[in-house]
Design a protein around this motif. Structure first.
Motif, mmCIF file in Angstrom:
data_model
loop_
_atom_site.group_PDB
_atom_site.id
_atom_site.type_symbol
_atom_site.label_atom_id
_atom_site.label_comp_id
_atom_site.label_asym_id
_atom_site.label_seq_id
_atom_site.Cartn_x
_atom_site.Cartn_y
_atom_site.Cartn_z
ATOM 1 N N ALA A 22 0.811 -1.212 0.000
ATOM 2 C CA ALA A 22 0.000 0.000 0.000
ATOM 3 C C ALA A 22 0.847 1.266 0.000
ATOM 4 C CB ALA A 22 -0.921 0.008 1.216
ATOM 5 N N ALA A 23 2.156 1.141 -0.085
ATOM 6 C CA ALA A 23 3.046 2.294 0.033
ATOM 7 C C ALA A 23 2.732 3.429 -0.944
ATOM 8 C CB ALA A 23 4.497 1.845 -0.119
ATOM 9 N N PRO A 24 2.411 3.138 -2.216
ATOM 10 C CA PRO A 24 2.156 4.254 -3.148
ATOM 11 C C PRO A 24 0.998 5.152 -2.738
ATOM 12 C CG PRO A 24 2.559 2.221 -4.363
ATOM 13 C CD PRO A 24 2.423 1.842 -2.915
ATOM 14 N N GLU A 25 0.100 4.657 -1.901
ATOM 15 C CA GLU A 25 -1.059 5.459 -1.510
ATOM 16 C C GLU A 25 -0.673 6.705 -0.719
ATOM 17 O OE1 GLU A 25 -3.955 3.034 0.461
ATOM 18 O OE2 GLU A 25 -3.801 1.425 -1.021
ATOM 19 N N LEU A 26 0.507 6.699 -0.102
ATOM 20 C CA LEU A 26 0.948 7.853 0.679
ATOM 21 C C LEU A 26 2.142 8.564 0.039
ATOM 22 C CD1 LEU A 26 0.563 6.624 4.373
ATOM 23 C CD2 LEU A 26 -0.927 8.138 3.070
ATOM 24 N N ASP A 27 2.379 8.318 -1.253
ATOM 25 C CA ASP A 27 3.486 8.982 -1.927
ATOM 26 C C ASP A 27 3.350 10.502 -1.882
ATOM 27 O OD1 ASP A 27 4.891 6.709 -2.542
ATOM 28 O OD2 ASP A 27 4.235 6.596 -4.638
ATOM 29 N N ALA A 28 2.135 11.006 -2.075
ATOM 30 C CA ALA A 28 1.936 12.460 -2.054
ATOM 31 C C ALA A 28 2.222 13.028 -0.672
ATOM 32 C CB ALA A 28 0.516 12.804 -2.493
ATOM 33 N N ALA A 29 1.831 12.305 0.365
ATOM 34 C CA ALA A 29 2.112 12.760 1.731
ATOM 35 C C ALA A 29 3.609 12.776 1.992
ATOM 36 C CB ALA A 29 1.396 11.873 2.745
ATOM 37 N N ARG A 30 4.326 11.743 1.535
ATOM 38 C CA ARG A 30 5.774 11.705 1.725
ATOM 39 C C ARG A 30 6.452 12.864 1.007
ATOM 40 N NH1 ARG A 30 4.565 6.312 0.243
ATOM 41 N NH2 ARG A 30 4.313 5.014 2.111
ATOM 42 N N ALA A 31 5.996 13.154 -0.206
ATOM 43 C CA ALA A 31 6.587 14.263 -0.958
ATOM 44 C C ALA A 31 6.349 15.583 -0.246
ATOM 45 C CB ALA A 31 6.006 14.300 -2.371
ATOM 46 N N ALA A 32 5.142 15.769 0.302
ATOM 47 C CA ALA A 32 4.846 17.001 1.029
ATOM 48 C C ALA A 32 5.713 17.115 2.281
ATOM 49 C CB ALA A 32 3.363 17.047 1.392
ATOM 50 N N CYS A 33 5.924 16.002 2.973
ATOM 51 C CA CYS A 33 6.782 16.021 4.163
ATOM 52 C C CYS A 33 8.208 16.413 3.792
ATOM 53 C CB CYS A 33 6.776 14.653 4.841
ATOM 54 S SG CYS A 33 5.222 14.225 5.665
ATOM 55 N N ALA A 34 8.701 15.893 2.670
ATOM 56 C CA ALA A 34 10.046 16.256 2.229
ATOM 57 C C ALA A 34 10.139 17.749 1.939
ATOM 58 C CB ALA A 34 10.424 15.450 0.992
ATOM 59 N N ASP A 35 9.107 18.298 1.311
ATOM 60 C CA ASP A 35 9.089 19.742 1.055
ATOM 61 C C ASP A 35 9.075 20.528 2.362
ATOM 62 O OD1 ASP A 35 9.061 19.243 -1.661
ATOM 63 O OD2 ASP A 35 6.897 19.540 -1.884
ATOM 64 N N ALA A 36 8.302 20.038 3.333
ATOM 65 C CA ALA A 36 8.208 20.732 4.620
ATOM 66 C C ALA A 36 9.548 20.736 5.344
ATOM 67 C CB ALA A 36 7.136 20.072 5.488
ATOM 68 N N LEU A 37 10.267 19.622 5.288
ATOM 69 C CA LEU A 37 11.579 19.574 5.927
ATOM 70 C C LEU A 37 12.576 20.482 5.222
ATOM 71 C CD1 LEU A 37 10.295 17.294 7.535
ATOM 72 C CD2 LEU A 37 12.456 16.040 7.345
ATOM 73 N N GLY A 38 12.361 20.689 3.917
ATOM 74 C CA GLY A 38 13.196 21.640 3.204
ATOM 75 C C GLY A 38 13.048 23.047 3.744
ATOM 76 N N VAL A 39 11.836 23.410 4.166
ATOM 77 C CA VAL A 39 11.607 24.719 4.775
ATOM 78 C C VAL A 39 12.378 24.833 6.089
ATOM 79 C CG1 VAL A 39 9.841 26.189 5.827
ATOM 80 C CG2 VAL A 39 9.390 25.058 3.639
ATOM 81 N N LEU A 40 12.410 23.756 6.869
ATOM 82 C CA LEU A 40 13.170 23.774 8.119
ATOM 83 C C LEU A 40 14.654 23.982 7.843
ATOM 84 C CD1 LEU A 40 11.622 20.877 10.254
ATOM 85 C CD2 LEU A 40 10.973 23.289 10.173
ATOM 86 N N ALA A 41 15.191 23.268 6.868
ATOM 87 C CA ALA A 41 16.609 23.395 6.554
ATOM 88 C C ALA A 41 16.944 24.811 6.086
ATOM 89 C CB ALA A 41 17.001 22.372 5.489
ATOM 90 N N ALA A 42 16.034 25.388 5.275
ATOM 91 C CA ALA A 42 16.275 26.735 4.754
ATOM 92 C C ALA A 42 16.312 27.778 5.852
ATOM 93 C CB ALA A 42 15.207 27.094 3.721
ATOM 94 N N ALA A 43 15.671 27.499 6.986
ATOM 95 C CA ALA A 43 15.651 28.452 8.100
ATOM 96 C C ALA A 43 16.964 28.472 8.873
ATOM 97 C CB ALA A 43 14.500 28.114 9.042
ATOM 98 N N ARG A 44 17.828 27.509 8.644
ATOM 99 C CA ARG A 44 19.143 27.424 9.281
ATOM 100 C C ARG A 44 19.043 27.544 10.810
ATOM 101 N NH1 ARG A 44 23.463 30.950 6.016
ATOM 102 N NH2 ARG A 44 24.812 29.622 7.280
ATOM 103 N N PRO A 45 18.301 26.623 11.428
ATOM 104 C CA PRO A 45 18.135 26.699 12.894
ATOM 105 C C PRO A 45 19.397 26.288 13.635
ATOM 106 C CG PRO A 45 17.171 24.682 12.064
ATOM 107 C CD PRO A 45 17.600 25.464 10.852
ATOM 108 N N ASP A 46 19.488 26.745 14.862
ATOM 109 C CA ASP A 46 20.556 26.289 15.760
ATOM 110 C C ASP A 46 20.169 24.995 16.459
ATOM 111 O OD1 ASP A 46 22.033 28.686 15.271
ATOM 112 O OD2 ASP A 46 20.760 29.721 16.728
ATOM 113 N N LEU A 47 18.864 24.717 16.513
ATOM 114 C CA LEU A 47 18.352 23.528 17.202
ATOM 115 C C LEU A 47 17.055 23.103 16.538
ATOM 116 C CD1 LEU A 47 18.310 21.533 19.681
ATOM 117 C CD2 LEU A 47 16.978 23.287 20.881
#
Length: 243
Positions: A22-47
């Protein structure tokens, strides 16, 4: 101060090895999560602090390097909350402490995207925690460093269809819609006002972590964006970013 946040769902089914066929059923969710983590990385946090629902035995806090696994879901897959911190101690010293499932999913997302941008900590939040206590915890997290980012794990209601874990509840869809609106708009007041008792009845796992986020974001002036909203398997899954 909080400089960015990503909100992601926390079902173990997000991990393809757990979902299997059933993994392909959540491919869109996984892609969105990857995009969201990209926003975190772009913020250059200390923690980076990963926050998710947990039972009493798994609330942490969990230091960088804490292990987790998905063997309880029939898959021999191990994860770790970032690389073990270089403290001069044995990296396996905390091996007896394991991440709760929600934080294990968060650790898997971070591994998948190759996170190496800031030190990581994990915090499990008990689902019954009162809203004011959640906000207090969030404010404490935001004060931990000059630039703090949050990865907030949690699901909306589990009562969207007759086949959902909590069966169909007509209150679930409007409740989830308001959560989606609040996360997309970074509406702190709306998140603080979420009804904890109703959330429990609807089997919402993200209420407390979202209210931690609301507390952490006080005074930060962040804007929100909703990246994903769906209810596969009758459970509400949401992905959002604040920056």
């Amino acid at each position: 101060m909080l400089v960015a946040a990503a909100v992601c769902p926390c079902p173990p089914l997000l991990v393809p090895e757990v979902a299997a066929g059933a993994a392909p059923e959540l491919d869109a969710a996984r892609a969105a999560c990857a995009d969201a983590l990209g926003v975190l990385a772009a913020a250059r946090p200390d923690l980076l602090v990963v926050v998710g629902p947990a039972e009493r035995s798994g609330r942490g806090p969990f230091p960088q390097g804490t292990p987790g696994h998905f063997r309880g879901f029939g898959v021999d897959l191990d994860v770790r909350l970032g690389q073990a911190a270089d403290t001069g101690a044995d990296a396996g010293a905390d091996a007896e402490r394991e991440l709760p499932p929600s934080l294990a999913v968060g650790a898997w997302l971070l591994e998948r995207t190759g996170w190496a941008d800031a030190p990581i900590e994990g915090l499990g939040i008990g689902e019954p925690l009162a809203p004011e206590r959640c906000a207090e915890a969030g404010r404490e997290i935001a004060a931990r460093a000059a630039r703090v980012a949050l990865l907030v794990m949690g699901d909306a209601s589990a009562c969207r269809t007759v086949k959902a874990p909590g069966y169909l509840d007509e209150r679930a869809a409007p409740f989830d819609a308001e959560i989606a609106r609040a996360l997309g708009a970074a509406d702190l007041a709306a998140l603080r006002a979420l009804d904890a008792e109703l959330a429990q009845e609807l089997k919402v796992s993200g209420r407390a972590p979202w209210q931690v986020l609301a507390g952490a974001a006080e005074g930060a002036g962040l804007s929100g964006a909703l990246l994903y909203e769906d209810a596969p398997y009758g459970v509400g899954y949401l992905v959002a970013t604040w920056s």
